[in-house]
Write an enzyme that holds these catalytic residues in place. Structure first.
Site, PDB file in Angstrom:
ATOM      1  N   TRP A 102      36.016  22.162  38.523  1.00 26.70           N
ATOM      2  CA  TRP A 102      35.355  23.187  39.329  1.00 26.70           C
ATOM      3  C   TRP A 102      34.226  23.857  38.557  1.00 26.70           C
ATOM      4  O   TRP A 102      33.150  24.122  39.110  1.00 26.70           O
ATOM      5  CB  TRP A 102      36.369  24.199  39.848  1.00 26.70           C
ATOM      6  N   ASP A 171      34.984  32.477  38.968  1.00 22.18           N
ATOM      7  CA  ASP A 171      35.530  31.777  40.138  1.00 22.18           C
ATOM      8  C   ASP A 171      37.044  31.938  40.092  1.00 22.18           C
ATOM      9  O   ASP A 171      37.738  31.236  39.367  1.00 22.18           O
ATOM     10  CB  ASP A 171      35.136  30.307  40.094  1.00 22.18           C
ATOM     11  N   LYS A 195      44.101  29.722  49.004  1.00 22.15           N
ATOM     12  CA  LYS A 195      45.146  29.583  47.993  1.00 22.15           C
ATOM     13  C   LYS A 195      46.018  30.835  47.955  1.00 22.15           C
ATOM     14  O   LYS A 195      47.209  30.779  48.216  1.00 22.15           O
ATOM     15  CB  LYS A 195      44.521  29.291  46.630  1.00 22.15           C
TER      16      LYS A 195
END
Length: 359
Positions: A102, A171, A195
């Site tokens: 990511w 993030d 999530k």
């Protein structure tokens, strides 16, 4: 109906109480005779819902008035572009820490907009550790420093919050709301919802207000944080149903005792699962022990030929979505806030039985 234990990395498990509440309100939201999905985002009822969700999130995370809280679309992947578009400014340069897929994707996207210095990377050991800050090579003229505190795919989590003299951007898609956090140490936090916040379709951005207004004239209105801050995240039609469900999750978290209580539960869940893996000669985890993710627990079997049987039997036992990411293989159990401790206990029992029969 029997509910399965869902270990998916995202879209992930939602609290059962939230789903039940949504079911009860599906056809008639607060006496309006309409579903929340059918109502105008300009309706006072929806505006109140949105304002309450923001208030609850601020309460949970201790977010001061120095920060704007935005509810956007496009997932964290859109933020890979929006962050540099809004924050690079005249500097045209930013520092990024590369600890997995990511952060790698964020780096690739940011390079479309300016000069990106990879100040540290753990790619040399297949992203199984977070580089010590003493090894970082930060730029003097960087507009911000970006990192991913928890890499969902590799199960790597920073065991420290970096100390930098530039705005720190994080993030937090897979770790937000999982434990207490000092928001004041960050310039900007972003997180995809799917999530720990709610269903896919909405993204939370927490941005210090002094960082607004730095986007250049060529940045489209929809990609400008200031646009959304000035319009209550309703410059265009927002994903109202996802926003509503996120708000229900925030209320549920408050009922559980907030992030302090969730942090204790999450630590206990992770310790149980890693403890079992470490004590086994059949399962293993490659990540440095002090930097293992609380939220995403990858593990491999001693014989990969057994992977298919493990997944099939786990699925039959009601333990769903344990297959590791396609890029790394193996298994992965994502144990976010909404995954109960009983799910971890059931997984450990299954793993022990599978090892006994196949080890």
């Amino acid at each position: 109906m029997s509910r399965a234990y869902n270990f998916c990395a995202g879209p992930a498990a939602l609290p059962e109480a939230v789903l039940q509440r949504a079911r009860e309100e599906m056809l008639d939201y607060r006496g309006t005779g309409m579903s929340v999905m059918e109502m105008s985002h300009r309706d006072d009822v929806i505006v109140a819902m949105a304002e309450q969700a923001e208030k609850d999130l601020r309460d949970l995370m201790g977010i001061s008035d120095d920060y704007a809280v935005l509810f956007l679309q496009g997932g964290a992947s859109a933020q890979f572009a929006m962050v540099p578009m809004n924050l690079l400014g005249d500097a045209g340069r930013a520092d990024y820490i590369n600890t997995g897929q990511w952060s790698s994707k964020a780096i690739k996207e940011a390079r479309r907009f300016g000069e990106i210095n990879v100040a540290a990377s753990s790619e040399d050991r297949n992203f199984t550790y977070a580089p010590a800050q003493s090894d970082w090579r930060l730029s003097d003229d960087a507009a911000y420093v970006h990192y991913c505190p928890n890499e969902t795919i590799g199960g790597l989590e920073f065991d420290f919050v970096p100390e930098v003299d530039k705005p720190l951007v994080a993030d937090m898609s897979s770790t937000i709301l999982s434990r207490p956090l000092d928001v004041s140490r960050f310039g900007l936090i972003y997180a995809g919802a799917q999530k720990n916040i709610g269903p896919a379709g909405i993204t939370v951005v927490i941005v210090r207000k002094d960082l607004l207004g730095r986007a250049g004239a060529s940045v489209p209105a929809m990609m400008n944080y200031q646009t959304h801050a000035e319009n209550g995240s309703m410059y265009n039609t927002p994903p109202t149903f996802a926003w509503y469900l996120a708000g229900l999750v925030f209320q549920w978290l408050k009922e559980q005792g907030g992030v302090d209580a969730m942090g204790e539960i999450n630590r206990r869940k992770a310790d149980k699962l890693y403890g079992f893996i470490d004590a086994s000669g059949f399962y293993s985890n490659p990540v440095a022990p002090t930097q293992r993710s609380w939220m995403n627990v990858p593990f491999i079997l001693s014989d990969s030929a057994l992977d298919k049987a493990f997944l099939a039997e786990a699925d039959a036992a009601g333990l769903r979505n344990l297959k590791g990411h396609r890029s790394v293989g193996g298994m992965r159990a994502s144990i976010y806030n909404a995954v109960p401790e009983t799910a971890v206990d059931a997984l450990i029992d299954f793993m022990a039985d599978f090892e006994k029969r196949n080890g």
